[in-house]
Scaffold this active site. Structure first.
Site, PDB file in Angstrom:
ATOM      1  N   GLU A 225       3.322 -23.704  -8.666  1.00 46.91           N
ATOM      2  CA  GLU A 225       4.111 -22.883  -7.750  1.00 46.91           C
ATOM      3  C   GLU A 225       4.442 -23.755  -6.553  1.00 46.91           C
ATOM      4  O   GLU A 225       3.593 -24.010  -5.704  1.00 46.91           O
ATOM      5  CB  GLU A 225       3.325 -21.641  -7.329  1.00 46.91           C
ATOM      6  N   CYS A 259       6.585 -20.248   1.330  1.00 49.27           N
ATOM      7  CA  CYS A 259       7.314 -20.992   0.297  1.00 49.27           C
ATOM      8  C   CYS A 259       8.603 -20.305  -0.111  1.00 49.27           C
ATOM      9  O   CYS A 259       9.540 -20.970  -0.568  1.00 49.27           O
ATOM     10  CB  CYS A 259       6.420 -21.223  -0.923  1.00 49.27           C
TER      11      CYS A 259
END
Length: 480
Positions: A225, A259
């Site tokens: 990720e 993110c």
């Protein structure tokens, strides 16, 4: 010299402990390779109770690591989604665990076929600093729901949270089930070299490459990720106040250290001035002051602060116009409080256009047609998230079909991550694999195909010696 020796001894101690715990968990999994649904649900319930019990301490620890982290942001972005993920998994574990019945071809009757979902074993979880609780607990919930054991490597940038979370989890789990590893970069490297049954990493793309290389030596499957530059696209007719409100929230939360935060905005050229006004107005309402405002998180450490300041200097030197949103005109020096800053007149050679920003800086890139905006995105690495603002249904469908990203929101930002019934994951440079919800359970399970035959052997007529009439009839029936 003495300090260097002590440092290396501490790191080696952490590495030795890590290897010991890994061996313990491997042995414990071998002794109990298929925990039942009741035990998995019980573990998740105990984890939930521990998080609720220690939520104030966890908020304080994260605040200490950041120097100032909004308590409400920790509740909204870390504690709440962690608890919701536990509730969702607990509710669905029994259904997820049920073997999936599959069809058996007539040529292979009588027989049965099913897919059994087995735990993989010991899962490695590498946690970043920006959401140190949620990005530890989310993968852990997935691992436990699938019946695994887990080692969690916390970030060296959040030592208070790492130490506390280790104690909280130790109240719930034996170390042969779940354990926390702390340490600096050397420990992280050694962690990624362990022969995990699956390794889940959340963090920077550059480090993700190293993690994947290390995992490859053990043929360890990975879920990465990562991140990247997630665009927000403004349509030609969406009300700018609507878009600005939602972009401002997604960008300013955690001071942009997210993110999936909008990294830059693609805006019709003739609407840029209006968007600047709308964003300035919205951010000023949300954060009328900055320096001592407990709602506004500061940059996590001096290194990250200096990196972001370097982006601003580089952009300004290359012709950008910087518009910091500091409504009270406060002196923010001698702090790591960085105001939300709109960046105009950008060029492709600027660092903040090339790199993931991971802070409260927001470039606005003008476009002349929607095709130009789509080309701009397609010419660049595929992002972790993409945001489109516009109420035309046909245009929404076009955005869904003609763009690639790990996930997407239409007329909102970041909230797709909080939907437990949807997978979360990147694509290409923004990551690989999924977790959250059912897809997470599948990621951390082995879907084992099982073909079952009992006493009667219907396959005997096709065994050698070949050439029988029955075999010829089988060929005529099925090879056509």
């Amino acid at each position: 010299m003495v300090a260097d020796i002590a440092y290396m001894q501490d790191q080696q101690h952490s590495i030795n402990r890590m290897h010991h715990l890994f061996a313990q968990q491997r042995a414990a999994f071998r002794a109990a390779p298929m925990p039942d649904a009741d035990s998995r649900i019980r573990q998740l319930g105990e984890l939930k109770a521990a998080l609720i019990k220690h939520q104030d301490a966890l908020i304080a620890a994260i605040n200490a690591d950041f120097g100032r982290r909004s308590a409400d942001e920790t509740k909204l972005a870390e504690i709440l989604p962690s608890l919701e993920g536990i509730k969702y998994a607990s509710k669905h574990i029994r259904r997820w665990m049920k073997p999936s019945k599959r069809k058996v071809g007539i040529a292979f009757q009588p027989g049965k076929a099913q897919v059994v979902y087995q735990p993989l074993g010991v899962i490695g979880i590498i946690v970043p600093w920006n959401y140190p609780l949620f990005l530890a607990i989310g993968p852990l919930v997935t691992a436990l729901a699938a019946g695994n054991r887990a080692l969690i490597k916390m970030s060296e940038s959040t030592p208070e949270t790492a130490e506390l979370l280790g104690r909280v989890l130790a109240e719930v789990f034996n170390e042969n089930q779940v354990a926390v590893i702390t340490g600096e970069a050397e420990v992280g490297v050694a962690f990624s070299q362990l022969a995990f049954d699956h390794l889940l990493f959340t963090g920077a793309t550059s480090i993700g490459r190293h993690v994947m290389r290390a995992a490859a030596d053990n043929l360890t499957p990975v879920t990465l990720e990562l991140g990247g530059k997630s665009p927000a696209i403004i349509s030609a007719d969406v009300p700018l106040a609507d878009a600005a409100e939602r972009i401002a929230f997604g960008k300013a939360m955690n001071a942009g250290q997210t993110c999936v935060a909008p990294d830059y905005i693609l805006c019709p050229r003739e609407r840029v001035d209006g968007l600047v006004d709308a964003l300035s107005s919205q951010l000023s309402k949300m954060y009328p002051t900055l320096r001592d405002n407990p709602d506004y998180t500061q940059v996590v450490n001096p290194r990250q602060y200096l990196r972001l300041q370097g982006y601003l200097r580089d952009a300004e030197e290359k012709g950008a116009r910087l518009l910091p949103i500091n409504p009270a005109n406060e002196d923010l020096s001698n702090s790591r409080v960085l105001p939300p800053t709109l960046v105009l007149n950008t060029t492709d050679d600027m660092q903040l256009i090339q790199d993931e920003i991971f802070g409260p800086l927001l470039p606005i890139v003008p476009y002349d047609s929607l095709n130009d905006a789509l080309d701009y995105i397609a010419d660049r690495p595929r992002p972790l998230a993409l945001y489109y603002f516009g109420y035309d249904k046909a245009e929404q469908q076009r955005m869904m079909e003609q763009t690639h990203a790990g996930g997407m929101c239409i007329n909102d930002t970041i909230f797709h991550v909080a939907q437990d019934d949807m997978p979360f994951g990147g694509i290409g440079p923004s990551g690989m694999g999924h977790y959250h919800g059912h897809e997470g359970f599948l990621t951390l399970s082995k879907a084992k195909s099982v073909y079952i035959k009992q006493r009667f052997n219907g396959s005997r007529p096709i065994y050698p010696p070949y050439g029988s009439k029955l075999q010829q009839m089988v060929y005529k029936l099925f090879i056509r």
